[in-house]
Scaffold this active site. Structure first.
Site, PDB file in Angstrom:
ATOM      1  N   HIS A  32       0.697  -1.313  -0.009  1.00  0.00           N
ATOM      2  CA  HIS A  32      -0.052   0.140   0.088  1.00  0.00           C
ATOM      3  C   HIS A  32       0.685   1.217   0.017  1.00  0.00           C
ATOM      4  CE1 HIS A  32      -3.914  -1.920   0.090  1.00  0.00           C
ATOM      5  NE2 HIS A  32      -3.318  -2.851   0.743  1.00  0.00           N
ATOM      6  N   SER A  65     -10.699 -17.991 -22.815  1.00  0.00           N
ATOM      7  CA  SER A  65      -9.634 -18.436 -21.807  1.00  0.00           C
ATOM      8  C   SER A  65      -9.978 -19.899 -21.408  1.00  0.00           C
ATOM      9  CB  SER A  65     -10.214 -17.678 -20.531  1.00  0.00           C
ATOM     10  OG  SER A  65      -9.562 -18.285 -19.483  1.00  0.00           O
ATOM     11  N   LEU A 128      -2.001 -12.601  -5.851  1.00  0.00           N
ATOM     12  CA  LEU A 128      -0.864 -12.914  -6.571  1.00  0.00           C
ATOM     13  C   LEU A 128      -0.631 -12.131  -8.107  1.00  0.00           C
ATOM     14  CD1 LEU A 128      -0.323 -16.626  -5.331  1.00  0.00           C
ATOM     15  CD2 LEU A 128       0.774 -14.441  -4.526  1.00  0.00           C
ATOM     16  N   SER A 131      -4.441 -10.758 -12.512  1.00  0.00           N
ATOM     17  CA  SER A 131      -4.969  -9.556 -13.479  1.00  0.00           C
ATOM     18  C   SER A 131      -3.873  -9.204 -14.160  1.00  0.00           C
ATOM     19  CB  SER A 131      -5.693  -8.758 -12.869  1.00  0.00           C
ATOM     20  OG  SER A 131      -5.411  -8.176 -11.614  1.00  0.00           O
ATOM     21  N   ASP A 175       1.979  -3.680  -9.515  1.00  0.00           N
ATOM     22  CA  ASP A 175       2.026  -5.386 -10.025  1.00  0.00           C
ATOM     23  C   ASP A 175       2.438  -5.490 -11.415  1.00  0.00           C
ATOM     24  OD1 ASP A 175       0.673  -5.721  -7.559  1.00  0.00           O
ATOM     25  OD2 ASP A 175      -1.161  -5.516  -8.350  1.00  0.00           O
ATOM     26  N   TYR A 227     -10.236  -0.730  -0.772  1.00  0.00           N
ATOM     27  CA  TYR A 227      -8.885  -0.258  -1.247  1.00  0.00           C
ATOM     28  C   TYR A 227      -8.978   1.187  -1.648  1.00  0.00           C
ATOM     29  CZ  TYR A 227      -4.747  -0.468  -4.600  1.00  0.00           C
ATOM     30  OH  TYR A 227      -3.741  -0.324  -5.163  1.00  0.00           O
TER      31      TYR A 227
END
Ligand code: GLA
Length: 386
Positions: A32, A65, A128, A131, A175, A227
């Site tokens: 964060h 997918s 993890l 996305s 990420d 978030y």
């Protein structure tokens, strides 16, 4: 031929032009902090998402997918619109569709579309970055297919733009940067303001250590607002303190800064971010000095800060951390956004079975679903496979 390439051919009746892959990530420390212009220290996982793809010329984006029941999702590239994303069983298609939308928004010529097949080893909802892996693999595939000269940080920025503006998750830079830029055997020290990267050797095995990733199986949902509320409260606190971002508050000046904030919740959030940036700096120093075990207490302190000051942990994460600690871990913390997902624990290599058993038993005794426990070692970032 890879499985992804074979399935692509079965689906679309022609071979892909290539197969690209991007990894999930674990954040060693620096949680964060990325939307506060701060510092992070993630590394890439060996688990990756593969994208087999070929260009089209008719403006259609066909997405499939291996993990979804929705079949092939066919979209009109010119009509991609964040206000009207794929929904329901096809909502996974937001990630690759968002990347194509972000490339177009940046003025890049991908309007011909593509056929895409996705196959992922990165568990979803485990904190993890499944996305980011999907976004970065798609961005790299499209960039190669259309001959776009984009750097890794540029690809990561476009992938993040897709997540922020198309998927609607206000994540920071960590990420996608980790997935795009990480290198094998190293943690990636990233200044999320300048995007300056330092690749820090991080070889647990050589030091007789293991890093366990404990997926609590509690699904986190960053989009649920908690978030975004943390992010907004950090930005308000920075404005109240007259700094561009919380990153600009020096650790040495923390007490004075806290004294200027009337709201006790804001004080807690600020204390987490400032102390966490300091922990990232200290962890980097210890890794550089080869003193890996000594990073343990910083990990555990970071967890306490996320639990008590940032309030993004949950009972299962706390249990994983406490149990790993009691079973001899040098340090342990939640990793990623929180509210579920995974914890990590730094342990002696030969303690893997014992710590794993202790955590599994604690979850059983607490009436929680069995956690998924794996050992992780830093792997390389996104790459073309075929
Ligand atoms: C999520 C976000 C990241 C970062 C972490 C918390 O993973 O996607 O940008 O903010 O939470 O460190």
């Amino acid at each position: 031929m890879s499985t992804a390439a074979r399935t692509f051919r079965e689906l679309y009746g022609h071979a892909p032009e290539g197969v690209w892959a991007a990894p999930g990530r674990v954040n060693l420390i620096g949680e964060h902090t990325d939307y506060n212009d701060g510092f992070v220290l993630p590394f890439a996982l060996p688990q990756r998402t593969e994208v087999a793809a070929a260009r089209r010329t008719d403006g259609t984006l066909r997405l499939h997918s291996a993990d979804a029941s929705s079949g092939v999702v066919s979209l009109d590239v010119a009509a991609l619109d964040p206000a009207d994303p794929p929904r329901g069983a096809a909502s996974w298609a937001c990630y690759p569709a968002g990347v194509v939308w972000a490339l177009l928004e940046a003025g890049l010529p991908v309007g011909g579309g593509a056929d895409v097949h996705i196959r992922s080893e990165v568990p979803t909802g485990a904190g993890l970055s499944s996305s980011a892996a999907l976004e970065v693999a798609t961005a790299l595939a499209l960039a190669d297919l259309y001959g776009l000269a984009l750097t890794r940080p540029e690809l990561a920025a476009l992938a993040r733009r897709a997540e922020n503006a198309y998927v609607g998750v206000p994540c920071g830079a960590m990420d996608q940067m980790a997935s795009a830029c990480a290198s094998d055997g190293h943690a990636l020290h990233l200044d999320t303001r300048s995007l300056e990267q330092r690749h820090i050797p991080f070889d647990c095995a050589a030091a007789g250590l293991r890093l366990l990733v404990i997926d609590t199986r509690v699904k986190h949902a960053l989009a649920d607002g908690a978030y975004a509320r943390r992010r907004a409260s950090c930005h308000r606190a920075a404005a109240a303190l007259g700094v561009p971002a919380l990153r600009d508050l020096p650790y040495e000046g923390l007490e004075e800064a806290l004294a200027l904030l009337a709201d006790p919740e804001a004080r807690k959030r600020v204390r987490h971010v400032v102390t966490e940036n300091e922990r990232v700096a200290r962890t980097e120093e210890l890794l550089r000095a080869g003193r890996l075990r000594e990073t343990g207490p910083l990990l555990t302190e970071g967890h306490a800060s996320l639990r008590d000051d940032y309030e993004v942990s949950c009972p299962e994460l706390d249990l994983a951390v406490a149990t790993a600690g009691a079973a001899g871990a040098y340090g342990s913390r939640m990793t990623g956004g929180g509210f579920g997902g995974s914890a990590l624990a730094l342990i002696d290599a030969d303690a893997e079975a014992e710590v794993g058993r202790a955590v599994a038993e604690a979850f059983r005794a607490g009436g929680h679903a069995p956690p998924r426990i794996t050992a992780a070692a830093p792997a390389s970032g996104a790459a073309r496979l075929l």
